[in-house]
Write a protein that holds these residues in place. Structure first.
Motif, PDB file in Angstrom:
ATOM      1  N   ASP A  73     -27.850  22.727  11.265  1.00 17.26           N
ATOM      2  CA  ASP A  73     -27.699  23.655  12.389  1.00 17.26           C
ATOM      3  C   ASP A  73     -26.739  24.795  12.065  1.00 17.26           C
ATOM      4  O   ASP A  73     -25.929  24.712  11.142  1.00 17.26           O
ATOM      5  CB  ASP A  73     -27.318  22.917  13.682  1.00 17.26           C
ATOM      6  N   ASN A  81     -29.269  16.818  10.778  1.00 17.34           N
ATOM      7  CA  ASN A  81     -28.103  17.178  11.596  1.00 17.34           C
ATOM      8  C   ASN A  81     -27.240  18.239  10.920  1.00 17.34           C
ATOM      9  O   ASN A  81     -26.554  19.006  11.591  1.00 17.34           O
ATOM     10  CB  ASN A  81     -27.239  15.948  11.899  1.00 17.34           C
ATOM     11  N   SER A  82     -27.266  18.277   9.597  1.00 15.38           N
ATOM     12  CA  SER A  82     -26.385  19.206   8.872  1.00 15.38           C
ATOM     13  C   SER A  82     -26.896  20.640   8.861  1.00 15.38           C
ATOM     14  O   SER A  82     -26.157  21.553   8.508  1.00 15.38           O
ATOM     15  CB  SER A  82     -26.189  18.729   7.428  1.00 15.38           C
ATOM     16  N   GLY A 110     -24.634  17.120  15.936  1.00 15.84           N
ATOM     17  CA  GLY A 110     -25.812  17.950  15.720  1.00 15.84           C
ATOM     18  C   GLY A 110     -26.124  18.800  16.949  1.00 15.84           C
ATOM     19  O   GLY A 110     -25.889  18.387  18.097  1.00 15.84           O
ATOM     20  N   GLY A 123     -24.384  12.621  14.556  1.00 14.29           N
ATOM     21  CA  GLY A 123     -23.322  13.331  13.852  1.00 14.29           C
ATOM     22  C   GLY A 123     -22.419  12.380  13.092  1.00 14.29           C
ATOM     23  O   GLY A 123     -22.828  11.281  12.720  1.00 14.29           O
TER      24      GLY A 123
END
Length: 168
Positions: free
Chosen positions: A27, A24-25, A95, A76
């Motif tokens: 992007d 998720n981190s 995310g 997230g």
């Protein structure tokens, strides 16, 4: 922490969430708006999660909680972070695969009364880059009032920011 909405669960981190936190981190919005919250490896994410879990028991911030869909998919996080002036700031990230579906607004709306009661505060700040239109919309939809737009310190550099305030 266990906050449930129609579509979401805001809970506490567990070590087994490292892979989803890492993914998720990565992007582009996260890299652009909060580069210090990008975890290039699962190991980096795991180390951060271990630290965040320790914050739950110490009561000292940052107080960061994963946002999960009802099927337990991690999409997230949401957080309350102490600031240098003894106030608190809200933060969140959804995310990229889950944006534009109202999840951030839903999470912030549910989180605010719970975290403010837990911290015994009557106001909380929201700060974002002035070109982070999605974040500005979330704050405004959740009842934050814009206090300032202009140059300010953000992620260690002078940038054009917006400061918001939410009062209970």
């Amino acid at each position: 922490m266990n906050i449930e909405t129609k579509r979401l669960l805001i809970t506490e981190f567990h070590p087994d969430m490292a892979r989803s936190v890492h993914l998720n981190s990565l992007d582009e919005d996260n890299r652009r708006f909060v580069p210090d919250e990008v975890f290039e490896t699962v190991e980096e994410a795991a180390q951060t999660i271990a630290f965040l879990i320790s914050c739950y028991t110490s009561g000292e911030g940052p107080l960061v909680y994963p946002i999960l869909l009802q099927d337990a998919t991690n999409i997230g996080y949401i957080q309350a972070v102490p600031t240098d002036d003894d106030s608190w700031e809200i933060g969140y990230h959804i995310g990229a695969a889950y944006t534009r579906q109202g999840y951030a607004t839903e999470a912030v709306t549910a989180f605010l009364p719970v975290i403010m009661k837990q911290l015994n505060i009557t106001e909380i700040k929201g700060i974002c880059l002035a070109d982070n239109f999605a974040s500005m919309k979330v704050l405004e939809r959740c009842g934050f009032q814009k206090q300032y737009e202009g140059m300010g310190l953000y992620q260690g550099a002078e940038r054009r920011i917006c400061r918001y305030l939410y009062c209970k």
